[in-house]
Write an enzyme that holds these catalytic residues in place. Sequence first.
Site, PDB file in Angstrom:
ATOM      1  CB  SER A 171      -7.647   5.590   4.717  1.00  7.81           C
ATOM      2  OG  SER A 171      -7.458   5.491   3.319  1.00  7.81           O
ATOM      3  CG  HIS A 210      -8.188   9.972   4.816  1.00  8.99           C
ATOM      4  ND1 HIS A 210      -7.802  11.282   5.030  1.00  8.99           N
ATOM      5  CD2 HIS A 210      -7.251   9.438   3.995  1.00  8.99           C
ATOM      6  CE1 HIS A 210      -6.681  11.522   4.374  1.00  8.99           C
ATOM      7  NE2 HIS A 210      -6.322  10.423   3.728  1.00  8.99           N
ATOM      8  CG  ASP A 230      -6.073   8.145   0.817  1.00  5.41           C
ATOM      9  OD1 ASP A 230      -5.540   9.219   1.140  1.00  5.41           O
ATOM     10  OD2 ASP A 230      -6.222   7.189   1.606  1.00  5.41           O
ATOM     11  CG  MET A 285      -3.957   8.171  -4.691  1.00  4.90           C
ATOM     12  SD  MET A 285      -2.975   6.718  -4.275  1.00  4.90           S
ATOM     13  CE  MET A 285      -3.215   6.650  -2.499  1.00  4.90           C
ATOM     14  CG  HIS A 312      -4.749  12.930   1.184  1.00  4.03           C
ATOM     15  ND1 HIS A 312      -3.982  11.899   1.683  1.00  4.03           N
ATOM     16  CD2 HIS A 312      -3.873  13.863   0.713  1.00  4.03           C
ATOM     17  CE1 HIS A 312      -2.703  12.184   1.502  1.00  4.03           C
ATOM     18  NE2 HIS A 312      -2.607  13.359   0.911  1.00  4.03           N
ATOM     19  CG  MET A 347      -2.085  12.086  -2.336  1.00  3.49           C
ATOM     20  SD  MET A 347      -2.113  10.424  -1.641  1.00  3.49           S
ATOM     21  CE  MET A 347      -3.859  10.247  -1.339  1.00  3.49           C
ATOM     22  CG  MET A 388       1.549  12.747   3.006  1.00  2.00           C
ATOM     23  SD  MET A 388       0.068  11.749   3.241  1.00  2.00           S
ATOM     24  CE  MET A 388       0.652  10.095   2.892  1.00  2.00           C
ATOM     25  N   GLY A 436       0.774   7.304  -1.972  1.00  2.00           N
ATOM     26  CA  GLY A 436       0.539   6.440  -3.132  1.00  2.00           C
ATOM     27  C   GLY A 436      -0.115   5.119  -2.778  1.00  2.00           C
ATOM     28  N   GLY A 478      -1.547   2.313   0.544  1.00  2.00           N
ATOM     29  CA  GLY A 478      -1.789   1.971   1.943  1.00  2.00           C
ATOM     30  C   GLY A 478      -0.834   0.868   2.381  1.00  2.00           C
ATOM     31  N   GLY A 479      -0.798   0.609   3.674  1.00  2.00           N
ATOM     32  CA  GLY A 479      -0.052  -0.536   4.186  1.00  2.00           C
ATOM     33  C   GLY A 479       1.447  -0.367   4.316  1.00  2.00           C
ATOM     34  CG  ASP A 517      -2.752   9.752   5.257  1.00  2.00           C
ATOM     35  OD1 ASP A 517      -2.866   8.535   5.460  1.00  2.00           O
ATOM     36  OD2 ASP A 517      -3.167  10.314   4.220  1.00  2.00           O
ATOM     37  N   GLY A 544      -5.850   3.287   7.582  1.00  2.00           N
ATOM     38  CA  GLY A 544      -6.421   2.465   6.517  1.00  2.00           C
ATOM     39  C   GLY A 544      -6.339   1.008   6.870  1.00  2.00           C
TER      40      GLY A 544
HETATM   41  C1  DX5 Z   1      -1.394   6.941   1.279  1.00  2.00           C
HETATM   42  C2  DX5 Z   1      -2.722   7.475   1.731  1.00  2.00           C
HETATM   43  C3  DX5 Z   1      -3.169   6.970   3.059  1.00  2.00           C
HETATM   44  C4  DX5 Z   1      -3.362   5.487   3.166  1.00  2.00           C
HETATM   45  C5  DX5 Z   1      -3.017   5.112   4.569  1.00  2.00           C
HETATM   46  O1  DX5 Z   1      -0.966   7.656   0.173  1.00  2.00           O
HETATM   47  O2  DX5 Z   1      -2.709   8.884   1.804  1.00  2.00           O
HETATM   48  O3  DX5 Z   1      -4.348   7.654   3.497  1.00  2.00           O
HETATM   49  O4  DX5 Z   1      -4.670   5.060   2.898  1.00  2.00           O
HETATM   50  O5  DX5 Z   1      -3.010   3.727   4.670  1.00  2.00           O
HETATM   51  P1  DX5 Z   1      -2.369   2.989   5.909  1.00  2.00           P
HETATM   52  O6  DX5 Z   1      -3.128   3.448   7.139  1.00  2.00           O
HETATM   53  O7  DX5 Z   1      -2.596   1.556   5.594  1.00  2.00           O
HETATM   54  O8  DX5 Z   1      -0.929   3.379   5.977  1.00  2.00           O
HETATM   55 ZN    ZN Z   2      -4.520   9.946   2.720  1.00  2.00          ZN
END
Ligand code: DX5
Ligand code: ZN
Length: 216
Positions: free
Chosen positions: A6, A31, A33, A35, A64, A66, A135, A140, A142-143, A173, A195
């Site tokens: 990601s 990937h 994201d 948003m 993806h 969102m 999900m 929203g 990462g991490g 994800d 990610g």
């Molecule tokens: C969160 C995203 C993910 C995110 C994952 O809303 O859809 O794709 O980047 O990040 P990690 O792998 O750090 O959880």
């Molecule tokens: Zn995602």
Amino acid sequence: MIIAPSILSADFSRLQAEIEEVEGLGATWLHVDVMDGHFVPNMTIGPIVVESIRSKTRSTIDCHLMVKEPEKMIPWFIRAGADVITFHLEATSSPSDLIRLIRRSGKKAGISIKPATPVRMLEPCLAELDLVLVMSVEPGFGGQGFMPESIEKVKWLVEMKRKQGYSYLIEIDGGINAVTAKTCRDAGVEVFVAGSAVFGAKDRKKAWADLKAVIE
Ligand code: DX5
Ligand code: ZN
């Protein structure tokens, strides 16, 4: 088995180099994201970024979305050159129309569900889908930490594929690392979004190898 890094956790000031680095490690999917600050409390990447990534890579661009009103934005991402377009079930009352819109353009169609959405709500759409994105964190950011409850959804999707002969890929994800990826692989996940475990790692080469080792 596919690892989809990601780019949300990449350094956007040097995005091309970041993408080339993960492709050098073996990535064939990216990937993305998207948003909108409404469906989720964060704002990220729009179609113009996807369009410039498209001009630099032959990897599968896995978008993806969102976003609220996905029906408005899907055509933008089709035109930008995405390969897989996934919208959220919670963002629409006519998922079948959106799947048709995506597939008519020759792209692969996916639906994602948030942690609180029961997986059975996808049942009417499963036959038409190329991908289901589960999900395993609240969308929203990462991490975040992996939510183990998501494994039951994966198992149900595997069972539906087996019983009905459906062909969708199962993607997970959120919070994926070498430990959680193993649990997901054992449950039947086929596409692993990662990610922070890839872009956030000090040694990305090792992080990639560790992930690859557990999913294969
Ligand atoms: C969160 C995203 C993910 C995110 C994952 O809303 O859809 O794709 O980047 O990040 P990690 O792998 O750090 O959880
Ligand atoms: Zn995602």
